[in-house]
Design a protein around this motif. Structure first.
Motif, PDB file in Angstrom:
ATOM      1  N   GLN A 258       0.840  -1.191   0.000  1.00  0.00           N
ATOM      2  CA  GLN A 258       0.000   0.000   0.000  1.00  0.00           C
ATOM      3  C   GLN A 258       0.881   1.248   0.000  1.00  0.00           C
ATOM      4  O   GLN A 258       1.792   1.362   0.817  1.00  0.00           O
ATOM      5  N   ILE A 259       0.629   2.175  -0.890  1.00  0.00           N
ATOM      6  CA  ILE A 259       1.376   3.429  -0.949  1.00  0.00           C
ATOM      7  C   ILE A 259       0.855   4.347   0.153  1.00  0.00           C
ATOM      8  O   ILE A 259      -0.324   4.703   0.163  1.00  0.00           O
ATOM      9  N   THR A 260       1.742   4.676   1.087  1.00  0.00           N
ATOM     10  CA  THR A 260       1.339   5.453   2.261  1.00  0.00           C
ATOM     11  C   THR A 260       1.947   6.852   2.305  1.00  0.00           C
ATOM     12  O   THR A 260       1.652   7.611   3.205  1.00  0.00           O
ATOM     13  N   HIS A 261       2.819   7.158   1.341  1.00  0.00           N
ATOM     14  CA  HIS A 261       3.451   8.471   1.273  1.00  0.00           C
ATOM     15  C   HIS A 261       3.336   9.022  -0.147  1.00  0.00           C
ATOM     16  O   HIS A 261       3.412   8.268  -1.113  1.00  0.00           O
ATOM     17  N   ARG A 262       3.205  10.331  -0.266  1.00  0.00           N
ATOM     18  CA  ARG A 262       3.282  10.971  -1.579  1.00  0.00           C
ATOM     19  C   ARG A 262       4.738  11.025  -1.998  1.00  0.00           C
ATOM     20  O   ARG A 262       5.627  11.083  -1.173  1.00  0.00           O
TER      21      ARG A 262
END
Length: 96
Positions: free
Chosen positions: A75-79
């Motif tokens: 899961q992408i949790t940071h920009r």
């Protein structure tokens, strides 16, 4: 959607870039061993799923690296920048 195979014979570290993944539901990418996929995440909530093989994932703003095998989802949790690298036998991933 057509999968793309990257060839390290043509360049030392091939990189495929996707700067606007919001416009699609999913994108399937094939990576050979050492091949790189770069994603510039403009938002959180996206994901990288390993469909075949193994890969490493790292994201800007996160000190950890993640190893994905078949069936694993990151899961992408940071920009910011997300890098995915194909391991020894390469990988096929789905980015959404």
């Amino acid at each position: 959607m057509k999968a793309q195979t990257l060839n390290v014979e043509q360049a030392p570290a091939p990189i495929r870039t996707d700067t606007d993944h919001k416009s699609r539901d999913a994108d399937e990418v094939s990576l050979i061993s050492g091949g790189l996929f770069r994603l510039d995440a403009r938002r959180t909530g996206g994901a990288v799923a390993c469909l075949q093989g193994e890969c490493w994932v790292t994201q800007e703003g996160d000190a950890s690296d993640y190893h994905l095998s078949v069936g694993d989802i990151f899961q992408i949790t940071h920009r910011g920048r997300v890098l995915v690298q194909g391991m020894a036998r390469g990988a096929r991933i789905c980015v959404y």
